[in-house]
Design an enzyme around this catalytic site. Structure first.
Site, PDB file in Angstrom:
ATOM      1  N   CYS A   1      31.292  50.851  47.470  1.00 37.70           N
ATOM      2  CA  CYS A   1      32.552  50.839  46.706  1.00 37.70           C
ATOM      3  C   CYS A   1      32.743  52.101  45.856  1.00 37.70           C
ATOM      4  O   CYS A   1      33.854  52.395  45.427  1.00 37.70           O
ATOM      5  CB  CYS A   1      32.634  49.603  45.822  1.00 37.70           C
ATOM      6  SG  CYS A   1      32.616  48.086  46.775  1.00 37.70           S
TER       7      CYS A   1
ATOM      8  N   HIS B   1      38.190  51.322  40.730  1.00 37.65           N
ATOM      9  CA  HIS B   1      37.861  50.509  41.900  1.00 37.65           C
ATOM     10  C   HIS B   1      38.327  49.091  41.610  1.00 37.65           C
ATOM     11  O   HIS B   1      38.160  48.583  40.506  1.00 37.65           O
ATOM     12  CB  HIS B   1      36.355  50.539  42.150  1.00 37.65           C
ATOM     13  CG  HIS B   1      35.918  49.538  43.157  1.00 37.65           C
ATOM     14  ND1 HIS B   1      36.514  49.449  44.400  1.00 37.65           N
ATOM     15  CD2 HIS B   1      34.974  48.561  43.124  1.00 37.65           C
ATOM     16  CE1 HIS B   1      35.936  48.477  45.075  1.00 37.65           C
ATOM     17  NE2 HIS B   1      35.014  47.916  44.323  1.00 37.65           N
TER      18      HIS B   1
ATOM     19  N   ASN C   1      39.281  43.488  47.326  1.00 38.34           N
ATOM     20  CA  ASN C   1      38.345  44.606  47.166  1.00 38.34           C
ATOM     21  C   ASN C   1      38.242  45.330  48.510  1.00 38.34           C
ATOM     22  O   ASN C   1      37.686  44.795  49.460  1.00 38.34           O
ATOM     23  CB  ASN C   1      36.985  44.045  46.721  1.00 38.34           C
ATOM     24  CG  ASN C   1      35.942  45.131  46.528  1.00 38.34           C
ATOM     25  OD1 ASN C   1      36.123  46.270  46.956  1.00 38.34           O
ATOM     26  ND2 ASN C   1      34.845  44.756  45.907  1.00 38.34           N
TER      27      ASN C   1
HETATM   28  O1  UT7 Z   1      32.892  46.054  44.649  1.00 32.46           O
HETATM   29  C1  UT7 Z   1      31.522  45.927  44.500  1.00 32.46           C
HETATM   30  C2  UT7 Z   1      31.218  45.233  43.277  1.00 32.46           C
HETATM   31  N1  UT7 Z   1      31.483  43.822  43.387  1.00 32.46           N
HETATM   32  C3  UT7 Z   1      31.919  43.199  42.359  1.00 32.46           C
HETATM   33  O2  UT7 Z   1      32.180  43.847  41.391  1.00 32.46           O
HETATM   34  C4  UT7 Z   1      31.986  41.693  42.363  1.00 32.46           C
HETATM   35  C5  UT7 Z   1      31.431  41.213  41.060  1.00 32.46           C
HETATM   36  N2  UT7 Z   1      31.411  39.777  40.887  1.00 32.46           N
HETATM   37  C6  UT7 Z   1      32.527  39.042  40.751  1.00 32.46           C
HETATM   38  O3  UT7 Z   1      33.620  39.540  40.861  1.00 32.46           O
HETATM   39  C7  UT7 Z   1      32.364  37.576  40.396  1.00 32.46           C
HETATM   40  O4  UT7 Z   1      31.033  37.332  40.020  1.00 32.46           O
HETATM   41  C8  UT7 Z   1      32.751  36.618  41.533  1.00 32.46           C
HETATM   42  C9  UT7 Z   1      34.258  36.636  41.725  1.00 32.46           C
HETATM   43  C10 UT7 Z   1      32.051  37.028  42.813  1.00 32.46           C
HETATM   44  C11 UT7 Z   1      32.354  35.185  41.173  1.00 32.46           C
HETATM   45  O5  UT7 Z   1      32.911  34.796  39.925  1.00 32.46           O
HETATM   46  P1  UT7 Z   1      31.979  34.102  38.834  1.00 32.46           P
HETATM   47  O6  UT7 Z   1      32.846  33.730  37.713  1.00 32.46           O
HETATM   48  O7  UT7 Z   1      30.838  35.063  38.539  1.00 32.46           O
HETATM   49  O8  UT7 Z   1      31.494  32.803  39.577  1.00 32.46           O
HETATM   50  P2  UT7 Z   1      30.016  32.355  39.957  1.00 32.46           P
HETATM   51  O9  UT7 Z   1      29.460  33.194  41.038  1.00 32.46           O
HETATM   52  O10 UT7 Z   1      29.215  32.215  38.703  1.00 32.46           O
HETATM   53  O11 UT7 Z   1      30.315  30.914  40.536  1.00 32.46           O
HETATM   54  C12 UT7 Z   1      30.870  29.890  39.730  1.00 32.46           C
HETATM   55  C13 UT7 Z   1      31.060  28.663  40.597  1.00 32.46           C
HETATM   56  C14 UT7 Z   1      29.810  28.318  41.434  1.00 32.46           C
HETATM   57  O12 UT7 Z   1      29.714  26.898  41.460  1.00 32.46           O
HETATM   58  P3  UT7 Z   1      28.633  26.157  40.495  1.00 32.46           P
HETATM   59  O13 UT7 Z   1      27.304  26.704  40.897  1.00 32.46           O
HETATM   60  O14 UT7 Z   1      29.041  26.525  39.106  1.00 32.46           O
HETATM   61  O15 UT7 Z   1      28.863  24.739  40.851  1.00 32.46           O
HETATM   62  C15 UT7 Z   1      30.164  28.810  42.816  1.00 32.46           C
HETATM   63  O16 UT7 Z   1      29.504  28.067  43.823  1.00 32.46           O
HETATM   64  O17 UT7 Z   1      32.100  28.905  41.547  1.00 32.46           O
HETATM   65  C16 UT7 Z   1      31.648  28.566  42.883  1.00 32.46           C
HETATM   66  N3  UT7 Z   1      32.327  29.424  43.827  1.00 32.46           N
HETATM   67  C17 UT7 Z   1      33.529  29.123  44.348  1.00 32.46           C
HETATM   68  N4  UT7 Z   1      34.335  28.075  44.192  1.00 32.46           N
HETATM   69  C18 UT7 Z   1      35.503  28.081  44.856  1.00 32.46           C
HETATM   70  C19 UT7 Z   1      31.926  30.629  44.318  1.00 32.46           C
HETATM   71  N5  UT7 Z   1      32.862  31.110  45.157  1.00 32.46           N
HETATM   72  C20 UT7 Z   1      33.857  30.203  45.192  1.00 32.46           C
HETATM   73  C21 UT7 Z   1      35.075  30.136  45.884  1.00 32.46           C
HETATM   74  N6  UT7 Z   1      35.872  29.067  45.676  1.00 32.46           N
HETATM   75  N7  UT7 Z   1      35.513  31.119  46.703  1.00 32.46           N
END
Ligand code: UT7
Length: 323
Positions: free
Chosen positions: A113, A250, A280
């Site tokens: 990225c 980005h 992204n």
């Molecule tokens: O470009 C390269 C760099 N990449 C990035 O910068 C990405 C960085 N990370 C992020 O943008 C975020 O961490 C995400 C968007 C990937 C995830 O958001 P988050 O607020 O950090 O969520 P999380 O990973 O902590 O997940 C929270 C909950 C989990 O459920 P539990 O364990 O709390 O029950 C996940 O299983 O959300 C669940 N979850 C989803 N639910 C519905 C994860 N993906 C999804 C989904 N739909 N697509």
């Protein structure tokens, strides 16, 4: 001193729009979750047979037109991608041939990225060293091809696209009043390999593999590293956050953009945001956002523009240019 002036820009998005609701039919997710956690509403997905070089070529044609340049003017192509057409030759060489260019160098850069910032800094250094007079710098990706479409934690985040700029050598005074790239800063820390990677490749698995990410950890590192590399660029130029007219970041997650703005004191209204419509697009996201803001008249001649990105590796970087 020699400065690399951004003489033109262009972008290309595949035709097919995929909404969050469409993804929710395939994996256990919802429009509400995706919008709340990322800001993404839709992304573009390349058609069958549409390759990274095709996206790059379309963006390059537009950038060349915008610069008032022809393929014959270009003596360097630097293409940032993590999704090349093939393991080799470099996708840059394919684009070179497609443009009908037979001179100069063409190579790919792999910084995921952060790829466009790496490519911009590399081409800028070639120009400042006198080794290139006019460079085509491209970010192009077909991330849809390396996604695990059963992993809701990653497949909802990414999209396909391309953007390009033409850099030309120009005499400057060596001050911040010059047009062109004023500073660039690149970083990598390979210890974080396991937080964001693709689980395949020619040497390790003889396969292409799928993207794997520990989103929460990447998020945490992103805000810290991006804030630090923005401050580094401001310090190097003696500029203040309020001197910057536009931030072209980005586009990974709207929450990362907001968090970084809070930490660096940047006015959020100066941030160019496209993540809601593009998702992204990795190395393509910065030149896609740049082109949008130039075309709609937000970025104007004389404006100071700050670019920043962070991605797999980890890699991260920033640059400041006067438009
Ligand atoms: O470009 C390269 C760099 N990449 C990035 O910068 C990405 C960085 N990370 C992020 O943008 C975020 O961490 C995400 C968007 C990937 C995830 O958001 P988050 O607020 O950090 O969520 P999380 O990973 O902590 O997940 C929270 C909950 C989990 O459920 P539990 O364990 O709390 O029950 C996940 O299983 O959300 C669940 N979850 C989803 N639910 C519905 C994860 N993906 C999804 C989904 N739909 N697509």
């Amino acid at each position: 001193m020699i400065r690399s002036v951004i003489a033109g820009c262009g972008s290309y998005l595949p035709e097919r729009r995929v909404t969050n609701d469409e993804l929710a039919e395939k994996v256990d997710t919802s429009d509400e979750w995706i919008v709340a956690r990322t800001g993404i509403r839709e992304r573009r997905i390349a058609a069958d047979g549409e390759k990274t070089s095709d996206l790059a070529l379309a963006a390059s044609h537009e950038a060349l037109r915008d610069a008032g340049a022809g393929p014959g003017d270009i003596d360097l192509i630097v293409l940032a991608t993590a999704t090349p057409n093939l393991t080799f030759p470099a996708t840059a060489a394919t684009v070179q041939a497609d443009l009908g260019i037979t001179r100069g160098a063409a190579f790919d850069i792999q910084a995921v990225c952060t790829g466009f910032i790496y490519a911009l800094a590399t081409a800028d250094n070639f120009i400042k060293a006198g080794q290139s007079k006019a460079a085509l710098v491209i970010g192009a990706e077909t991330f849809s091809r390396i996604l695990d479409w059963e992993d809701r934690g990653t497949c909802v985040l990414f999209g396909d696209g391309a953007g390009a700029v033409v850099l030309t050598a120009s005499e400057g005074e060596g001050t911040n009043a010059d047009r062109g790239i004023l500073t660039s800063h690149l970083h990598a820390d390979g210890r974080h390999h396991d937080l964001l990677y693709v689980d395949g490749g020619p040497s390790a698995t003889q396969s292409t593999g799928h993207l794997r990410m520990s989103g929460r950890e990447v998020f945490r590192h992103a805000v810290v590293n991006l804030s630090a590399v923005i401050d580094e660029a401001l310090e190097a130029t003696g500029l203040k956050a309020e001197d910057i007219d536009w931030i072209v970041p980005h586009q990974a997650n709207k929450r990362i953009l907001d968090g970084t703005a809070r930490k660096t004191g940047i006015d959020p209204s100066k941030i160019i945001v496209t993540v809601e419509r593009h998702g992204n697009t990795s190395a393509a996201s910065v030149p896609l956002a740049l082109t949008e803001a130039v075309r709609d008249g937000r970025i104007k001649p004389g404006d100071l523009v700050l670019f920043e990105a962070m991605g797999g590796g980890f890699t991260w970087g920033s640059a400041i240019a006067r438009w």
